[in-house]
Design a protein around this motif. Sequence first.
Motif, PDB file in Angstrom:
ATOM      1  N   UNK A 237       0.829  -1.213   0.000  1.00 48.41           N
ATOM      2  CA  UNK A 237       0.000   0.000   0.000  1.00 48.41           C
ATOM      3  C   UNK A 237       0.862   1.261   0.000  1.00 48.41           C
ATOM      4  N   UNK A 238       1.767   1.315  -0.970  1.00 43.55           N
ATOM      5  CA  UNK A 238       2.638   2.466  -1.235  1.00 43.55           C
ATOM      6  C   UNK A 238       3.732   2.662  -0.188  1.00 43.55           C
ATOM      7  N   UNK A 239       3.882   1.741   0.757  1.00 42.21           N
ATOM      8  CA  UNK A 239       4.876   1.871   1.818  1.00 42.21           C
ATOM      9  C   UNK A 239       5.916   0.764   1.691  1.00 42.21           C
ATOM     10  N   UNK A 240       7.181   1.117   1.908  1.00 37.36           N
ATOM     11  CA  UNK A 240       8.256   0.125   1.848  1.00 37.36           C
ATOM     12  C   UNK A 240       8.070  -0.904   2.963  1.00 37.36           C
ATOM     13  N   UNK A 241       7.873  -2.146   2.579  1.00 38.23           N
ATOM     14  CA  UNK A 241       7.696  -3.244   3.530  1.00 38.23           C
ATOM     15  C   UNK A 241       8.271  -4.508   2.919  1.00 38.23           C
ATOM     16  N   UNK A 242       9.182  -5.156   3.657  1.00 41.61           N
ATOM     17  CA  UNK A 242       9.815  -6.355   3.129  1.00 41.61           C
ATOM     18  C   UNK A 242      11.290  -6.122   2.907  1.00 41.61           C
ATOM     19  N   UNK A 243      11.760  -6.436   1.730  1.00 46.81           N
ATOM     20  CA  UNK A 243      13.181  -6.283   1.381  1.00 46.81           C
ATOM     21  C   UNK A 243      13.320  -5.366   0.184  1.00 46.81           C
ATOM     22  N   UNK A 244      14.301  -4.474   0.238  1.00 46.50           N
ATOM     23  CA  UNK A 244      14.486  -3.569  -0.878  1.00 46.50           C
ATOM     24  C   UNK A 244      15.808  -2.848  -0.839  1.00 46.50           C
TER      25      UNK A 244
ATOM     26  N   UNK B 299      21.807  11.919  -2.414  1.00 45.54           N
ATOM     27  CA  UNK B 299      23.135  12.362  -1.967  1.00 45.54           C
ATOM     28  C   UNK B 299      24.208  11.293  -2.120  1.00 45.54           C
ATOM     29  N   UNK B 300      23.834  10.107  -2.615  1.00 48.91           N
ATOM     30  CA  UNK B 300      24.802   9.042  -2.835  1.00 48.91           C
ATOM     31  C   UNK B 300      24.784   7.948  -1.790  1.00 48.91           C
ATOM     32  N   UNK B 301      24.101   8.157  -0.665  1.00 49.00           N
ATOM     33  CA  UNK B 301      23.967   7.110   0.350  1.00 49.00           C
ATOM     34  C   UNK B 301      23.055   5.998  -0.187  1.00 49.00           C
ATOM     35  N   UNK B 302      23.300   4.765   0.255  1.00 50.18           N
ATOM     36  CA  UNK B 302      22.442   3.661  -0.174  1.00 50.18           C
ATOM     37  C   UNK B 302      22.243   2.662   0.960  1.00 50.18           C
ATOM     38  N   UNK B 303      21.075   2.029   0.959  1.00 52.68           N
ATOM     39  CA  UNK B 303      20.737   1.008   1.950  1.00 52.68           C
ATOM     40  C   UNK B 303      20.105  -0.176   1.253  1.00 52.68           C
ATOM     41  N   UNK B 304      20.515  -1.365   1.663  1.00 51.32           N
ATOM     42  CA  UNK B 304      19.942  -2.585   1.127  1.00 51.32           C
ATOM     43  C   UNK B 304      19.614  -3.516   2.286  1.00 51.32           C
ATOM     44  N   UNK B 305      18.352  -3.918   2.391  1.00 44.53           N
ATOM     45  CA  UNK B 305      17.968  -4.784   3.498  1.00 44.53           C
ATOM     46  C   UNK B 305      16.483  -4.747   3.772  1.00 44.53           C
TER      47      UNK B 305
END
Length: 202
Positions: A92-99, A105-111
């Motif tokens: 429902x348009x919200x980040x939930x699970x894995x992504x 700005x160049x920062x990144x997150x995976x998890x």
Amino acid sequence: MGVKNKLNGRRVFFTTIGLIIAIFFSLIFYNAIKTKYGTEKKYVMSLKDSNEFEFHELNEGVYVGSVSENAITGSGTFYYFNGDTYKGDIVEEIKNGTGNLVLANGDSYSGGFEDGLKSGTGNIDWANGNKYEGEFSNDTLTGNGTYTYADGASYTGSFVGGQRYGTGIFTYLDGSIYDGKWIDDQYSGTGTYTYPDGSVLE
């Protein structure tokens, strides 16, 4: 004769370009109609301040991905208007699970994500060269993990609310090591300091 052939060639060229553009927008419109009235998985694009796709208009950016019963739930990619990009699971348009989230700005997150916030296990690569791999809760470094600084120094241990808290090991550039207690991001209490030559201070 040569001029006539050139003119005919130009007509064919522009006609071809026109057909390609028409097909492109027709496909977008076709997918939009399928999204509005269909029930199977399909692809959606929503534009800010536009009524073209009003049934899935998003204020934050453009979404391309699977939907379920006309709700943005499944797997897809968000292209945010602020320059951020998210690719992964959405409910429902919200980040939930894995992504994977890449900031402008160049920062990144995976998890893992929960209710739009970093949660579970994952890793961050900051644009300044610092890195973290470990546990998250409520969008902060909370749990056990390893924080590696751009200069090569590192900390492995527990975190609370983004700060080193509990027990942990800090390895300095010269090879010296502190193994002990941490409070509010500072070493405190009992611990052992090992110098590069192997001598130990307790």
